[in-house]
Write an enzyme that holds these catalytic residues in place. Structure first.
Site, short mmCIF file in Angstrom:
data_model
loop_
_atom_site.label_atom_id
_atom_site.label_comp_id
_atom_site.label_asym_id
_atom_site.label_seq_id
_atom_site.Cartn_x
_atom_site.Cartn_y
_atom_site.Cartn_z
N LYS A 202 -54.23 131.77 62.77
CA LYS A 202 -54.15 130.66 63.80
C LYS A 202 -55.45 130.66 64.36
O LYS A 202 -55.98 131.72 65.06
CB LYS A 202 -52.91 131.36 64.91
CG LYS A 202 -52.80 130.09 65.88
CD LYS A 202 -52.35 130.72 67.18
CE LYS A 202 -53.58 131.49 68.11
NZ LYS A 202 -54.52 130.47 68.70
N GLU A 279 -58.37 144.54 66.99
CA GLU A 279 -59.90 144.45 67.72
C GLU A 279 -59.78 144.04 68.90
O GLU A 279 -59.56 142.92 68.84
CB GLU A 279 -60.73 143.65 66.63
CG GLU A 279 -60.90 144.05 65.18
CD GLU A 279 -61.51 145.09 64.79
OE1 GLU A 279 -62.35 145.54 65.68
OE2 GLU A 279 -61.21 145.82 63.89
N CYS A 313 -67.46 141.00 72.40
CA CYS A 313 -66.66 141.90 72.90
C CYS A 313 -67.52 143.50 72.64
O CYS A 313 -67.09 144.40 73.58
CB CYS A 313 -65.45 142.23 71.69
SG CYS A 313 -65.93 142.35 70.08
N GLU A 411 -63.86 144.07 81.68
CA GLU A 411 -64.79 143.62 80.93
C GLU A 411 -65.31 142.09 81.66
O GLU A 411 -64.47 141.24 81.80
CB GLU A 411 -64.07 143.12 79.64
CG GLU A 411 -65.04 142.68 78.65
CD GLU A 411 -64.04 142.06 77.24
OE1 GLU A 411 -62.81 142.13 77.51
OE2 GLU A 411 -64.49 142.29 76.01
P1 NAD Z 1 -57.13 136.10 73.98
O1 NAD Z 1 -56.47 137.52 73.80
O2 NAD Z 1 -56.71 135.40 75.27
O3 NAD Z 1 -57.15 135.02 73.05
C1 NAD Z 1 -57.29 135.54 71.57
C2 NAD Z 1 -56.61 134.81 70.50
O4 NAD Z 1 -55.12 135.00 70.72
C3 NAD Z 1 -56.82 133.13 70.74
O5 NAD Z 1 -56.71 132.61 69.37
C4 NAD Z 1 -55.41 132.91 71.47
O6 NAD Z 1 -55.07 131.68 71.40
C5 NAD Z 1 -54.39 133.73 70.96
N1 NAD Z 1 -53.29 134.21 71.80
C6 NAD Z 1 -53.21 134.49 73.15
N2 NAD Z 1 -51.97 134.87 73.66
C7 NAD Z 1 -51.18 134.74 72.41
C8 NAD Z 1 -49.79 135.14 72.24
N3 NAD Z 1 -48.93 135.20 73.13
N4 NAD Z 1 -49.32 134.98 70.84
C9 NAD Z 1 -50.37 134.58 69.80
N5 NAD Z 1 -51.52 134.53 70.08
C10 NAD Z 1 -52.16 134.35 71.16
O7 NAD Z 1 -58.66 136.41 74.06
P2 NAD Z 1 -60.02 135.57 74.61
O8 NAD Z 1 -60.04 135.27 75.89
O9 NAD Z 1 -59.85 134.27 73.80
O10 NAD Z 1 -60.98 136.28 73.64
C11 NAD Z 1 -62.05 137.20 74.41
C12 NAD Z 1 -61.28 138.51 74.21
O11 NAD Z 1 -61.47 139.06 72.93
C13 NAD Z 1 -62.02 139.57 74.78
O12 NAD Z 1 -61.42 140.57 75.41
C14 NAD Z 1 -63.09 140.19 73.78
O13 NAD Z 1 -63.51 141.40 74.12
C15 NAD Z 1 -62.12 140.31 72.61
N6 NAD Z 1 -62.55 140.30 71.35
C16 NAD Z 1 -62.69 141.30 70.73
C17 NAD Z 1 -63.45 141.66 69.55
C18 NAD Z 1 -63.07 143.02 68.76
O14 NAD Z 1 -63.67 142.87 67.49
N7 NAD Z 1 -62.71 143.91 69.29
C19 NAD Z 1 -64.10 140.55 69.26
C20 NAD Z 1 -64.10 139.28 69.59
C21 NAD Z 1 -63.50 139.25 70.85
#
Ligand code: NAD
Length: 508
Positions: A202, A279, A313, A411
């Site tokens: 997705k 992650e 992240c 964060e």
């Molecule tokens: P998010 O959790 O809101 O979204 C991440 C993904 O999950 C998106 O594709 C979103 O559409 C999807 N999503 C959201 N709700 C969902 C649900 N109920 N069911 C299925 N999919 C769903 O995060 P964001 O704000 O888009 O990204 C930033 C976050 O990601 C920060 O917390 C960052 O630290 C983290 N991040 C972590 C890493 C790592 O490797 N640890 C890498 C990059 C980003």
């Protein structure tokens, strides 16, 4: 940029006309209004789409299909149908496909970078870096694919022989965020395919187009239909997520994103006890001891804190500086940050781009105002930049940070560096470890004993010693505590997509 001249089948109301499209060397890499399922470009059955906006201008740049549960199920079924044949390909065959996909990414790196900048906003130079980094996971895992080994184990029972096989776990659901529109996806698809799995990915609602360009290249690389499926949703995100996490066909979910969403997906996955890799968010401590090389530490802080305007992240979130060098570090750091050029990602010379959307700006602004209210002093930046566009924020440095400020525990995910003063190693390690999350941590010191002590004491999954950049396809990437579990990249990355089967031969 060129104005988008739309073919007649795309007649839309004027208010929904794309503002601009990037000028690609190969325009067929730009796919809008479609997803990629079973080797075909498809729309949502409902015909619904959602809008995607340019983070720099806030203007509409295109639309992607709003998948629902039934559309998602079709993608899962396609991945399931492709699995029996794909899993029996030899490691060498899968390696060649990944290598071909890698070669195509390298050939088309400039276009991929333009797409990343278009939808994510990061400066083109950073986007080129991401395109190369993203491709490197296909290269790495093309090399891992033929080198999957089991064990031969001396049995404890006389006459028995024990061996293990590494088998692909099956259909995988992959969910990734917008901050690295290419690399977060390839870091999952690379090992999944190397192991012999098929996937439903997705794409992020904010950045669906880069993922589709990758799918087009997968198609050209001869990846069989159904092996890679890319679905998209915005309003229906939770519905799509629920189908992926509760489907008995999907055997593994790999998610990169926020800790809150990770917890929800873990709960949903429990009904079918899936294999999981998460992650999640970080709150990285970045520690500068008074015996550090200050130039190296400042360069590390610039790279770690401000890359992608602080939207990584692993980016430094809490910068701890020992009291003796605090003022000098702050001054040298601010002098470097003053040199940044903030602007649109395509503008020549721009070093730092916009944040992804207005919610990000609101959070960053709230963290700065909260710090000021509690006694912090903004020595650099500190304000929104509406003159550039709706989502720009000045690269900011705040001194006099204290642990009661929001930036200390949450964060920030933006271009704000808060400097905390500390006195002793014991004190700073204790504060650094007080976070509920533990993804990356950095520290700077020339004392070899301290280097070993602190590297071992930090409660994180990854430590950078005298460096602010730690990402490498050869290194295991992942966190501890509420930053999640599982590792991506390296020889460990592929095992997340495998199961170990044990066979006992009796009567030998
Ligand atoms: P998010 O959790 O809101 O979204 C991440 C993904 O999950 C998106 O594709 C979103 O559409 C999807 N999503 C959201 N709700 C969902 C649900 N109920 N069911 C299925 N999919 C769903 O995060 P964001 O704000 O888009 O990204 C930033 C976050 O990601 C920060 O917390 C960052 O630290 C983290 N991040 C972590 C890493 C790592 O490797 N640890 C890498 C990059 C980003």
């Amino acid at each position: 940029f060129q104005r988008f001249s739309l073919p007649s089948i795309y007649i839309r109301p004027a208010s929904t006309m794309p503002h601009s499209v990037p000028k690609l060397n190969d325009p067929s890499l730009l796919k809008t209004d479609v997803a990629y399922v079973n080797g075909e470009w498809v729309k949502a059955k409902s015909g619904k789409t959602f809008e995607v906006h340019d983070p720099s201008s806030g203007k509409l740049i295109g639309a992607a299909p709003e998948f629902d549960a039934a559309d998602t199920q079709k993608a899962i079924d396609a991945a399931a149908a492709a699995f029996p044949s794909f899993r029996t390909k030899t490691g060498r065959e899968r390696s060649k496909m990944l290598r071909k996909w890698y070669d195509l990414m390298v050939e088309n790196a400039e276009d991929i970078a333009k797409l990343i900048t278009w939808e994510n906003g990061k400066p083109l130079a950073d986007a080129k870096g991401e395109a190369a980094y993203a491709a490197s996971f296909f290269e790495w895992f093309s090399e891992e694919a033929p080198r999957v080994y089991g064990d031969t184990i001396p049995a404890s029972v006389a006459g028995n022989r024990v061996v293990t096989l590494k088998e692909p776990v099956g259909v995988c659901g992959l969910i990734t965020p917008w901050n690295f529109p290419a690399a977060m996806i390839t870091r999952k698809i690379g090992p999944a395919l190397a192991a012999g799995c098929t996937v439903v990915a997705k794409s992020p609602g904010e950045t669906p187009f880069t993922a589709l360009a990758l799918a087009e290249l997968a198609h050209r690389a001869g990846i069989p239909k159904g092996v890679v499926n890319i679905v998209s949703a915005l309003k229906n995100t939770a519905e799509v997520g629920e189908v992926i996490t509760t489907s008995p066909i999907v055997k593994k979910v790999s998610f990169t994103g926020s800790t809150g969403v990770g917890k929800l997906l873990m709960k949903q996955s429990s009904s079918t006890l899936k294999k999981l890799s998460f992650e999640l968010g970080g709150n990285a401590p970045f520690i500068v001891f008074d015996d550090a090389d200050l130039d190296v530490a400042v360069a590390g802080a610039i790279a770690s804190k401000f890359r992608s305007s602080g939207q990584t992240c692993v980016c430094a979130n809490r910068i701890f500086v020992q009291s003796k060098i605090y003022d000098e570090f702050a001054q040298r750091f601010a002098a470097k940050v003053k040199e940044f050029k903030v602007g649109g990602g395509y503008t020549e010379g721009v070093t730092h781009g916009p944040l992804i959307h207005d919610r990000a700006i609101t959070k960053v602004d709230a963290h700065v105002r909260d710090a000021e209210k509690k006694g912090g002093k903004v020595i650099q930046g500190g304000q929104k930049m509406p003159e550039l566009g709706p989502n720009f924020f000045q690269p900011t440095i705040i001194t006099g940070m204290t642990t009661d400020m929001a930036l200390a525990s949450e964060e920030t995910f933006g271009p704000v560096a808060g400097l905390f003063k500390f006195e002793t190693e014991e004190e700073v390690v204790r504060i650094a470890n007080s976070a509920e999350v533990g993804l990356a941590g950095y520290f700077f010191s020339k004392d070899i004993h301290r280097v070993q002590r602190v590297a071992e004491a930090l409660e994180v999954g990854m430590v950078g010693v005298n460096t602010g950049l730690i990402s490498d396809p050869a290194a295991p990437f992942g966190g501890v505590k509420e930053s999640g579990f599982g590792r991506e990249g390296s020889k460990h990355g592929i095992s997340e997509y495998q199961v170990t089967k044990m066979i006992t031969y009796g009567g030998m």
